[in-house]
Write a protein that holds these residues in place. Structure first.
Motif, PDB file in Angstrom:
ATOM      1  N   ARG A 152       0.844  -1.197   0.000  1.00 41.45           N
ATOM      2  CA  ARG A 152       0.000   0.000   0.000  1.00 41.45           C
ATOM      3  C   ARG A 152       0.885   1.256   0.000  1.00 41.45           C
ATOM      4  NH1 ARG A 152      -0.874   4.827   1.819  1.00 41.45           N
ATOM      5  NH2 ARG A 152      -0.232   4.143   3.893  1.00 41.45           N
ATOM      6  N   ASP A 153       1.496   1.564   1.116  1.00 44.31           N
ATOM      7  CA  ASP A 153       2.326   2.768   1.226  1.00 44.31           C
ATOM      8  C   ASP A 153       3.433   2.756   0.162  1.00 44.31           C
ATOM      9  OD1 ASP A 153       3.718   4.989   2.061  1.00 44.31           O
ATOM     10  OD2 ASP A 153       4.316   4.193   3.989  1.00 44.31           O
ATOM     11  N   GLY A 154       4.001   1.579  -0.055  1.00 51.30           N
ATOM     12  CA  GLY A 154       5.084   1.461  -1.027  1.00 51.30           C
ATOM     13  C   GLY A 154       4.606   1.702  -2.447  1.00 51.30           C
TER      14      GLY A 154
ATOM     15  N   GLY B 265      11.114   6.748  -0.035  1.00 49.58           N
ATOM     16  CA  GLY B 265      11.895   5.788   0.698  1.00 49.58           C
ATOM     17  C   GLY B 265      11.441   5.378   2.076  1.00 49.58           C
ATOM     18  N   ASN B 266      10.555   4.378   2.140  1.00 52.08           N
ATOM     19  CA  ASN B 266      10.355   3.679   3.402  1.00 52.08           C
ATOM     20  C   ASN B 266      11.649   2.935   3.729  1.00 52.08           C
ATOM     21  OD1 ASN B 266       7.419   3.824   4.278  1.00 52.08           O
ATOM     22  ND2 ASN B 266       7.166   3.287   2.137  1.00 52.08           N
ATOM     23  N   ILE B 267      11.810   2.506   4.972  1.00 53.39           N
ATOM     24  CA  ILE B 267      12.939   1.632   5.254  1.00 53.39           C
ATOM     25  C   ILE B 267      12.610   0.252   4.701  1.00 53.39           C
ATOM     26  CG2 ILE B 267      13.908   2.892   7.215  1.00 53.39           C
ATOM     27  CD1 ILE B 267      12.407   1.006   9.083  1.00 53.39           C
TER      28      ILE B 267
ATOM     29  N   VAL C 288       5.942   2.460  15.207  1.00 54.48           N
ATOM     30  CA  VAL C 288       6.730   3.539  14.605  1.00 54.48           C
ATOM     31  C   VAL C 288       6.914   3.285  13.114  1.00 54.48           C
ATOM     32  CG1 VAL C 288       9.061   4.543  14.502  1.00 54.48           C
ATOM     33  CG2 VAL C 288       7.886   4.346  16.705  1.00 54.48           C
ATOM     34  N   HIS C 289       6.755   4.369  12.340  1.00 49.89           N
ATOM     35  CA  HIS C 289       6.878   4.319  10.885  1.00 49.89           C
ATOM     36  C   HIS C 289       7.878   5.395  10.463  1.00 49.89           C
ATOM     37  CE1 HIS C 289       4.921   3.843   6.765  1.00 49.89           C
ATOM     38  NE2 HIS C 289       5.572   4.988   6.612  1.00 49.89           N
ATOM     39  N   VAL C 290       9.031   4.971   9.975  1.00 52.89           N
ATOM     40  CA  VAL C 290      10.029   5.957   9.545  1.00 52.89           C
ATOM     41  C   VAL C 290      10.421   5.732   8.089  1.00 52.89           C
ATOM     42  CG1 VAL C 290      10.993   6.505  11.804  1.00 52.89           C
ATOM     43  CG2 VAL C 290      11.849   4.509  10.557  1.00 52.89           C
ATOM     44  N   HIS C 291      10.918   6.783   7.482  1.00 54.51           N
ATOM     45  CA  HIS C 291      11.416   6.712   6.109  1.00 54.51           C
ATOM     46  C   HIS C 291      12.927   6.907   6.103  1.00 54.51           C
ATOM     47  CE1 HIS C 291       7.446   7.576   3.734  1.00 54.51           C
ATOM     48  NE2 HIS C 291       7.296   6.634   4.638  1.00 54.51           N
ATOM     49  N   ASN C 292      13.554   6.463   5.036  1.00 54.40           N
ATOM     50  CA  ASN C 292      15.013   6.601   4.967  1.00 54.40           C
ATOM     51  C   ASN C 292      15.432   7.717   4.008  1.00 54.40           C
ATOM     52  OD1 ASN C 292      17.516   5.741   5.958  1.00 54.40           O
ATOM     53  ND2 ASN C 292      17.951   4.724   4.015  1.00 54.40           N
TER      54      ASN C 292
ATOM     55  N   GLY D 131       8.563   3.233  -1.911  1.00 54.08           N
ATOM     56  CA  GLY D 131       7.423   4.010  -1.411  1.00 54.08           C
ATOM     57  C   GLY D 131       7.727   5.377  -0.852  1.00 54.08           C
ATOM     58  N   GLY D 132       6.681   6.028  -0.395  1.00 55.91           N
ATOM     59  CA  GLY D 132       6.773   7.371   0.141  1.00 55.91           C
ATOM     60  C   GLY D 132       5.380   7.906   0.306  1.00 55.91           C
ATOM     61  N   CYS D 133       5.135   9.082  -0.144  1.00 54.77           N
ATOM     62  CA  CYS D 133       3.802   9.658  -0.086  1.00 54.77           C
ATOM     63  C   CYS D 133       3.670  10.640  -1.236  1.00 54.77           C
ATOM     64  CB  CYS D 133       3.587  10.376   1.248  1.00 54.77           C
ATOM     65  SG  CYS D 133       2.063  11.333   1.285  1.00 54.77           S
TER      66      CYS D 133
HETATM   67 ZN    ZN Z   1       5.793   5.351   4.585  1.00 56.64          ZN
END
Ligand code: ZN
Length: 295
Positions: free
Chosen positions: A11-13, A242-244, A200-204, A232-234
């Motif tokens: 989804r997010d990706g 970039g999600n992790i 927790v949801h972090v991006h790289n 992914g991202g938004c």
């Molecule tokens: Zn994300």
């Protein structure tokens, strides 16, 4: 200690991918993650298909998934989305509240307060339907439009959202600006104020995502989001790529003494497969380098 990784790639990706991915590929993506041991997975989004065409086939994806193989999460932003989700085999719903008003207006066309009202309306309906509710607090570490987000603002929003009777609160770094000290500071402030399990949801985006995720684990958070391959991202947050990567996070956690229950080799193979489907190598590194060398 055991860490549950919520796979958000489907989804997010995919939502941030330029290539439109067909239903069949999404289903295979999810099935590969489940085969690697993933127990919770963002499977679909029930948002306006005109705004996010990549996610228009939520119902079709859910219909083809193996029942009870994992907990399938559906993203909903309003009651109309919830009405769609509840008619599928989703096992839990995820709602989103943007911590700042400007980001909330741009992303969801409503203020933070209005988004919180939507949570308050949907949470009891979800409970009635037997669906656990998680709420993601977006832009918890910084806003692409307003800049710094005060810890007091985050705590205020977290408290009001928790009061709606939800099951989990995800503190999200939507634009990839979190660093470990900030993670610890914000988690401790939120944990002191609310009595809901944190995720927790972090991006790289700025190469601090993995350090931040490990800091969250060290702070006692037992649920972390990651996306296979780091895709992914938004689409509504400028340059928030970039999600992790799930496989890189698994490597880092397992080498740090945490148990994820995930099969790293299977994740790496799935990451390569995903890169082929997207027509570009995924950003994650462990699938390229391999895991820790055998003796
Ligand atoms: Zn994300």
């Amino acid at each position: 200690m055991t860490i549950t990784i919520v796979e958000v790639g489907p989804r997010d990706g995919l939502q941030n991918e330029a290539v439109v991915v067909d239903t069949h590929t999404k289903v295979e993506f999810i099935n590969r993650c489940v085969a690697a041991g993933v127990q919770r997975i963002e499977a679909a989004s029930f948002v306006n298909p005109k705004r996010v065409p990549q996610m228009a086939d939520g119902e079709a994806v859910l219909e083809r998934l193996t029942p009870d193989a994992a907990s399938y999460i559906g993203l909903v932003l309003n009651e109309r989305g919830f009405d769609r989700a509840v008619n599928t085999q989703v096992d839990e719903v995820n709602l989103v509240v943007m911590v700042t008003d400007t980001f909330s207006q741009k992303n969801q066309g409503m203020t933070t307060q209005e988004a919180m009202a939507a949570v308050a309306a949907i949470a009891p309906r979800a409970k009635q339907a037997g669906l656990p509710v998680s709420v993601t607090l977006s832009a918890s570490f910084g806003c692409p439009y307003e800049g710094e987000v005060a810890v007091s603002r985050l705590v205020d929003v977290a408290t009001q959202v928790a009061d709606a009777g939800i099951d989990e609160l995800a503190i999200a770094d939507t634009i990839g600006v979190a660093v470990p000290r900030d993670v610890q500071r914000r988690l401790s402030a939120v944990a002191d104020a609310v009595d809901v399990p944190l995720r927790v949801h972090v991006h790289n985006t700025r190469n601090t995502g993995y350090a931040s995720a490990l800091a969250a684990a060290d702070a006692g958070v037992t649920v972390l989001d990651a996306s296979l391959g780091g895709i992914g991202g938004c689409p509504f947050a400028p340059r928030a790529t970039g999600n992790i990567a799930t496989e890189d996070l698994v490597f880092a956690l397992e080498r740090s003494g945490y148990d994820t229950g995930l099969d790293l080799d299977a994740l790496c193979l799935a990451s390569e497969w995903l890169g082929e489907r997207l027509g570009r190598p995924t950003p994650g590194l462990v699938a390229k380098a391999g895991g820790f060398p055998p003796a």
